[in-house]
Design a protein around this motif. Structure first.
Motif, PDB file in Angstrom:
ATOM      1  N   GLU A  77       0.577  -1.467   0.084  1.00  0.00           N
ATOM      2  CA  GLU A  77      -0.339   0.128   0.060  1.00  0.00           C
ATOM      3  C   GLU A  77       1.019   1.450   0.082  1.00  0.00           C
ATOM      4  O   GLU A  77       1.960   1.655   0.452  1.00  0.00           O
ATOM      5  N   ILE A  78       0.472   1.906  -0.996  1.00  0.00           N
ATOM      6  CA  ILE A  78       1.220   3.615  -0.929  1.00  0.00           C
ATOM      7  C   ILE A  78       0.494   4.443  -1.101  1.00  0.00           C
ATOM      8  O   ILE A  78      -0.382   4.056  -1.636  1.00  0.00           O
ATOM      9  N   GLU A  79       0.613   5.459  -0.387  1.00  0.00           N
ATOM     10  CA  GLU A  79      -0.750   6.937  -0.618  1.00  0.00           C
ATOM     11  C   GLU A  79       0.767   7.734  -0.254  1.00  0.00           C
ATOM     12  O   GLU A  79       1.670   8.374   0.055  1.00  0.00           O
ATOM     13  N   ASP A  80       0.616   8.797  -1.510  1.00  0.00           N
ATOM     14  CA  ASP A  80       1.199  10.181  -1.228  1.00  0.00           C
ATOM     15  C   ASP A  80      -0.165  11.677  -1.540  1.00  0.00           C
ATOM     16  O   ASP A  80      -1.211  11.053  -2.322  1.00  0.00           O
ATOM     17  N   TYR A  81       0.260  12.563  -0.174  1.00  0.00           N
ATOM     18  CA  TYR A  81      -0.748  14.306  -0.288  1.00  0.00           C
ATOM     19  C   TYR A  81       0.422  14.997  -0.655  1.00  0.00           C
ATOM     20  O   TYR A  81       1.368  15.144  -0.412  1.00  0.00           O
ATOM     21  N   GLN A  82      -0.354  15.465  -1.872  1.00  0.00           N
ATOM     22  CA  GLN A  82       0.791  17.028  -2.501  1.00  0.00           C
ATOM     23  C   GLN A  82       0.058  17.770  -1.485  1.00  0.00           C
ATOM     24  O   GLN A  82      -1.146  17.737  -1.128  1.00  0.00           O
ATOM     25  N   ALA A  83       1.121  19.019  -1.626  1.00  0.00           N
ATOM     26  CA  ALA A  83       0.523  20.282  -1.362  1.00  0.00           C
ATOM     27  C   ALA A  83      -0.302  21.219  -1.582  1.00  0.00           C
ATOM     28  O   ALA A  83      -1.296  21.540  -1.123  1.00  0.00           O
ATOM     29  N   ASN A  84      -0.674  20.715  -3.083  1.00  0.00           N
ATOM     30  CA  ASN A  84      -0.677  21.028  -3.582  1.00  0.00           C
ATOM     31  C   ASN A  84      -2.369  20.323  -4.079  1.00  0.00           C
ATOM     32  O   ASN A  84      -3.800  21.199  -4.775  1.00  0.00           O
ATOM     33  N   GLY A  85      -2.955  19.681  -2.966  1.00  0.00           N
ATOM     34  CA  GLY A  85      -4.182  19.490  -2.991  1.00  0.00           C
ATOM     35  C   GLY A  85      -3.809  17.407  -3.510  1.00  0.00           C
ATOM     36  O   GLY A  85      -5.151  16.693  -3.191  1.00  0.00           O
ATOM     37  N   ASN A  86      -3.201  17.772  -5.034  1.00  0.00           N
ATOM     38  CA  ASN A  86      -2.842  16.167  -5.244  1.00  0.00           C
ATOM     39  C   ASN A  86      -3.454  15.409  -4.362  1.00  0.00           C
ATOM     40  O   ASN A  86      -2.627  15.282  -3.561  1.00  0.00           O
ATOM     41  N   TYR A  87      -3.624  14.091  -4.596  1.00  0.00           N
ATOM     42  CA  TYR A  87      -3.183  13.029  -4.038  1.00  0.00           C
ATOM     43  C   TYR A  87      -3.321  12.118  -4.313  1.00  0.00           C
ATOM     44  O   TYR A  87      -3.143  11.274  -6.011  1.00  0.00           O
ATOM     45  N   ASN A  88      -2.303  10.391  -4.284  1.00  0.00           N
ATOM     46  CA  ASN A  88      -2.199   8.943  -5.747  1.00  0.00           C
ATOM     47  C   ASN A  88      -2.077   7.877  -4.335  1.00  0.00           C
ATOM     48  O   ASN A  88      -1.328   7.895  -2.995  1.00  0.00           O
ATOM     49  N   TYR A  89      -3.047   6.499  -4.521  1.00  0.00           N
ATOM     50  CA  TYR A  89      -3.295   5.385  -3.895  1.00  0.00           C
ATOM     51  C   TYR A  89      -2.780   4.254  -4.523  1.00  0.00           C
ATOM     52  O   TYR A  89      -3.619   4.521  -5.210  1.00  0.00           O
ATOM     53  N   VAL A  90      -1.700   3.858  -4.123  1.00  0.00           N
ATOM     54  CA  VAL A  90      -1.758   2.898  -5.055  1.00  0.00           C
ATOM     55  C   VAL A  90      -2.037   1.526  -3.208  1.00  0.00           C
ATOM     56  O   VAL A  90      -1.499   1.450  -2.904  1.00  0.00           O
ATOM     57  N   ARG A  91      -3.227   0.647  -3.995  1.00  0.00           N
ATOM     58  CA  ARG A  91      -2.213  -1.201  -3.141  1.00  0.00           C
ATOM     59  C   ARG A  91      -2.865  -2.402  -4.266  1.00  0.00           C
ATOM     60  O   ARG A  91      -3.618  -2.568  -5.048  1.00  0.00           O
ATOM     61  N   ASN A  92      -1.784  -2.739  -3.887  1.00  0.00           N
ATOM     62  CA  ASN A  92      -1.086  -4.106  -4.698  1.00  0.00           C
ATOM     63  C   ASN A  92      -1.232  -4.921  -3.644  1.00  0.00           C
ATOM     64  O   ASN A  92      -0.256  -5.233  -3.219  1.00  0.00           O
ATOM     65  N   ASP A  93      -2.288  -5.872  -4.161  1.00  0.00           N
ATOM     66  CA  ASP A  93      -2.471  -7.462  -3.714  1.00  0.00           C
ATOM     67  C   ASP A  93      -1.738  -8.192  -4.194  1.00  0.00           C
ATOM     68  O   ASP A  93      -2.323  -8.202  -5.316  1.00  0.00           O
ATOM     69  N   GLN A  94      -0.988  -9.349  -4.373  1.00  0.00           N
ATOM     70  CA  GLN A  94      -0.204 -10.677  -5.395  1.00  0.00           C
ATOM     71  C   GLN A  94      -0.694 -11.752  -4.474  1.00  0.00           C
ATOM     72  O   GLN A  94      -0.060 -12.669  -5.013  1.00  0.00           O
ATOM     73  N   PHE A  95      -2.398 -11.734  -3.652  1.00  0.00           N
ATOM     74  CA  PHE A  95      -1.955 -13.657  -3.259  1.00  0.00           C
ATOM     75  C   PHE A  95      -0.596 -13.570  -2.713  1.00  0.00           C
ATOM     76  O   PHE A  95      -0.434 -15.209  -3.371  1.00  0.00           O
ATOM     77  N   ARG A  96       0.316 -13.477  -2.559  1.00  0.00           N
ATOM     78  CA  ARG A  96       1.043 -14.247  -1.812  1.00  0.00           C
ATOM     79  C   ARG A  96       1.076 -15.380  -0.812  1.00  0.00           C
ATOM     80  O   ARG A  96       1.756 -16.196  -0.692  1.00  0.00           O
ATOM     81  N   ARG A  97      -0.857 -14.965  -0.221  1.00  0.00           N
ATOM     82  CA  ARG A  97      -0.355 -16.478   1.430  1.00  0.00           C
ATOM     83  C   ARG A  97      -0.435 -17.667  -0.473  1.00  0.00           C
ATOM     84  O   ARG A  97      -1.408 -17.392  -0.539  1.00  0.00           O
TER      85      ARG A  97
END
Length: 755
Positions: A702-722
């Motif tokens: 899970e990666i999330e980023d919030y910029q001072a200009n108001g932009n955001y970006n979120y990534v969730r990657n489940d590769q079913f490693r179990r």
């Protein structure tokens, strides 16, 4: 021939052959019956050495399983290996760099039985004699090549189950008769790599969310053949061939997209739904041939080593990307797609390389090493990109990108053992790089991209044995990283209508400077302090907004591009303490590391470097992506092997890692952890093993980023490693190992940066 049939053929053909040699095997005393007292893990002047032959974790495992349990090594994605929780490690075999692409290396390691390995060397700060890039360390795998006359080998068959089922098999054999030695490996398998994505990006006025699955079927076959011949007592000749083929047909991407845009007049959000359905057919071939000549010039160990190598890599990839209008439940609302993009993305790489190394040893414990290398690479990427949009004329964007690169290098190292306690090493490497990238369908300023640069890369290290129990060492190294060939190919890999990754032919080499201080106590307890500085680091950066091209055209929707580029500077500082030791009369073997890592990021990007686009917000203001955030994180790793019986036939494995949240280039990477369990039974020449991975299902990115200009970006990657893997391994032939001569493997020194 279908892959399951191939797997069975590999396994049972070898089994039949092995049974014919059973009588010879029974005459040989089993190695596991000997009580091993030698030190398993130790520090040498410039490396850590893990003596696999003295470890209980080898039998029945793959080389990749063995590496992930080696002290100082870890993996969080089950594909790449990291040293001290930091950068990816480069794989060397018998002192020579593998010239296989990353995917092939992973398959090779996962299909090579650990019984083939003699020892593993972990070189955290490589010397000038190594052709390594960036701050990457080296994992040098020493194969068992020295043995008495006769034949031995092993076979392994496994079946894995996570989201999908997969199977694999391998067969390895080693033969020696007088001056001739031959080793070979054949492996094959199939699997489906399943992933689930959640992607969110935007701001308070517009947003895009994509959720869905990616399924990538793979069928592969590969192997190696090594031949060495002792010409006389002083010289020998070695030839090796590595080959791998992979087919991934009907790889699918199915994402449901929700697009929200604020309507200022109505003062409400308008929501649109689409489905992205992508289908890809790809296949790749990797073949390399290496010729090595070694001449011993005296009895002290001085020698000349000459190598020549050729690599041919081919990848053919065709993608069909379609966008359909949908309702809020994800159902298509039209029979025909609103957009179709066909992409043909081939890549052909040819590489010739040569190295000459000479080491002169003197009686006063002084060693001089000098050498040079030459690499000539040509990549050919004849791509096509055809776009069809509802109600518009088709757009055709072919591009033939050719990249030529020549690298000339020379090094000198001086190593001196001043006393039984103190030794030092100093060296430098000088490299000249000339490259030219040409594109026949680009703007005039982008058609010819030349790079000519020289680098002087010094190295220094010393090792001081305070006494029999205490050892301290220091190393400084400067390195560079050239972009991978696939990073330079200016193509887009489309995920959805508005999200894609963009490669960049303008990426230039980056520089790194590493320092490391190591303290070791009783060859079991260690402390490692490290500092790394990255200049013009090469990474992937998200740019999003309304794209404005150089002709003034502005996109109608908010777009997100993940762009390969040089992104500022970065520092990493870490401190790690660890232990590698056996307890309770060798019933418990423990490998435990815990440390802190502090990251300092300093990068900014305002313009798409591939075409000059700038990104605007709703009011027309330019957007700049910034990452100047610091973070401190904890890293924990422990690998434990528990012997369950006196006869050393039952073993339980308990492995765990935890990586605290930390700031990376894309944003804040949330914490990762995984608990893996295994049970293993040795029965004569057979080994039965069951491995359970990610038991708690916590290894999800899970990666999330919030910029001072108001932009955001979120990534969730489940590769079913179990999941779980059950494997059967059979060892046959004469397992007795005897040193006949010291022969390095054939040259694998190609600067491999293939996909």
């Amino acid at each position: 021939m279908k892959t399951p049939l191939l797997i069975a053929t590999i396994f049972f053909t070898g089994l039949t052959f092995a049974q014919e040699k059973k009588s010879d095997t029974l005459k040989t005393k089993k190695i596991e019956e000997v009580v091993l007292t030698k030190q398993v893990f130790k520090k040498q002047s410039d490396r850590f050495v893990y003596d696999v032959a003295a470890s209980p974790v080898t039998k029945g495992n793959t080389t990749f399983d063995l590496l992930r349990q080696t002290p100082l090594l870890s993996t969080t994605d089950d594909k790449t290996l990291k040293i001290v929780g930091k950068n990816n490690a480069l794989i060397y075999i018998n002192g020579r760099k593998t010239n296989m692409d990353a995917e092939t290396v992973t398959q090779f390691l996962k299909n090579t039985p650990a019984e083939n390995i003699q020892k593993i060397e972990v070189i955290t700060v490589p010397g000038s004699e190594f052709q390594v890039e960036s701050s990457d360390g080296i994992i040098n795998i020493i194969l068992k090549k020295k043995m008495s006359d006769g034949l031995n080998g092993n076979m392994r068959m496994s079946n894995s189950q996570n989201k999908y089922n997969g199977s694999s098999a391998s067969f390895s054999a080693n033969y020696r008769k007088d001056k001739v030695g031959i080793s070979a490996n054949l492996y094959g398998g199939d699997n489906i790599q399943g992933q689930h994505y959640i992607l969110r990006n935007g701001n308070n006025l517009s947003s895009n969310e994509s959720t869905g699955n990616i399924d990538d079927p793979n069928q592969y076959i590969g192997g190696y053949l090594n031949f060495d011949y002792q010409l006389n007592d002083q010289s020998n000749l070695a030839l090796s061939w590595n080959s791998n083929a992979n087919k991934s047909y009907n790889s699918t991407v199915n994402l449901f997209n929700t697009i929200r845009v604020y309507d200022e007049e109505e003062q409400t959000f308008n929501t649109n739904y689409t489905n992205s359905r992508n289908n890809e057919n790809a296949r790749s071939y990797n073949n390399s041939v290496n010729l090595n000549y070694e001449l011993k010039t005296d009895s002290l160990g001085s020698k000349l080593n000459v190598n020549a190598a050729y690599l041919n890599y081919r990848r053919f990839q065709f993608t069909d990307n379609r966008t359909f209008l949908a309702d809020s439940f994800g159902n298509d609302t039209g029979a025909n797609p609103t957009q179709i993009i066909y992409q043909n993305l081939p890549q052909i790489i040819n590489n010739f390389s040569g190295t000459v190394d000479y080491t002169q040893k003197f009686k006063n414990d002084f060693t001089v090493a000098v050498g040079g290398n030459f690499n000539k690479t040509k990549t050919d990427n004849d791509t096509k990109n055809d776009t069809y949009m509802d109600g518009q004329a088709p757009q055709f964007a072919p591009n033939h990108f050719i990249y030529d690169e020549n690298i000339y290098g020379a090094y000198l190292t001086l190593e001196k053992k001043f006393s039984d306690k103190f030794s030092g090493k100093i060296g430098t490497r000088y490299e000249i790089t000339n490259s030219l990238g040409t594109s026949d369908n680009a703007a005039e300023e982008y058609k010819n991209i030349k790079r000519n640069y020289n680098n002087l890369l010094p190295y220094l290290s010393f090792n001081y044995a305070i006494n029999d129990k205490n050892n301290i060492s220091y190393a400084f190294s400067s390195r560079m990283r050239r972009p991978s060939f696939w990073e330079l190919n200016p193509v887009r890999n489309i995920l959805t209508e508005n999200n894609y990754t963009q490669n960049n032919p303008f990426v230039k080499a980056s520089s790194t400077y590493n320092q490391e201080l190591t303290y070791m106590y009783k060859n079991s307890y260690f402390l490692i302090l490290n500092h790394s500085y990255f200049k013009d680091q090469i990474t992937q950066v998200p740019l999003q907004g309304y794209a404005k091209s150089m002709d003034g055209t502005i996109s109608e929707q908010n777009v997100l591009r993940y762009i390969r580029t040089n992104f500022g500077d970065k520092q990493e500082m870490s401190a790690m303490v660890g232990i590698q030791k056996t307890f309770f009369k060798q019933y418990l073997t423990m490998n435990f590391n815990i440390g802190l890592q502090h990251n300092i990021n300093d990068g900014a990007l305002a313009v798409d470097p591939t075409n000059g686009d700038i990104f605007l917000d709703k009011d027309g203001n330019q957007i700049v992506y910034r990452n100047n955030i610091k973070s401190t994180s904890i890293l924990i790793q422990t690998n434990n092997t528990i012997r369950l019986d006196k006869k050393k036939t039952w073993f339980l494995g308990v492995n765990y890692f935890f990586v605290d949240k930390q700031q990376i280039e894309l944003g804040m990477l949330k914490n990762l952890m995984s608990l893996d369990l295994s049970i293993k039974k040795n029965w004569n020449d057979w080994t039965f093993a069951l491995n359970l991975n990610d038991v708690l299902r916590t290894n999800i990115v899970e990666i999330e980023d919030y910029q001072a200009n108001g932009n955001y970006n979120y990534v969730r990657n489940d590769q079913f490693r179990r999941g779980g893997t059950f494997s059967i391994t059979y060892n046959f032939g004469n397992q007795k190992v005897k040193k006949v001569r010291d022969i390095e493997g054939a040259s694998d020194a190609i600067k491999n940066r293939t996909r």
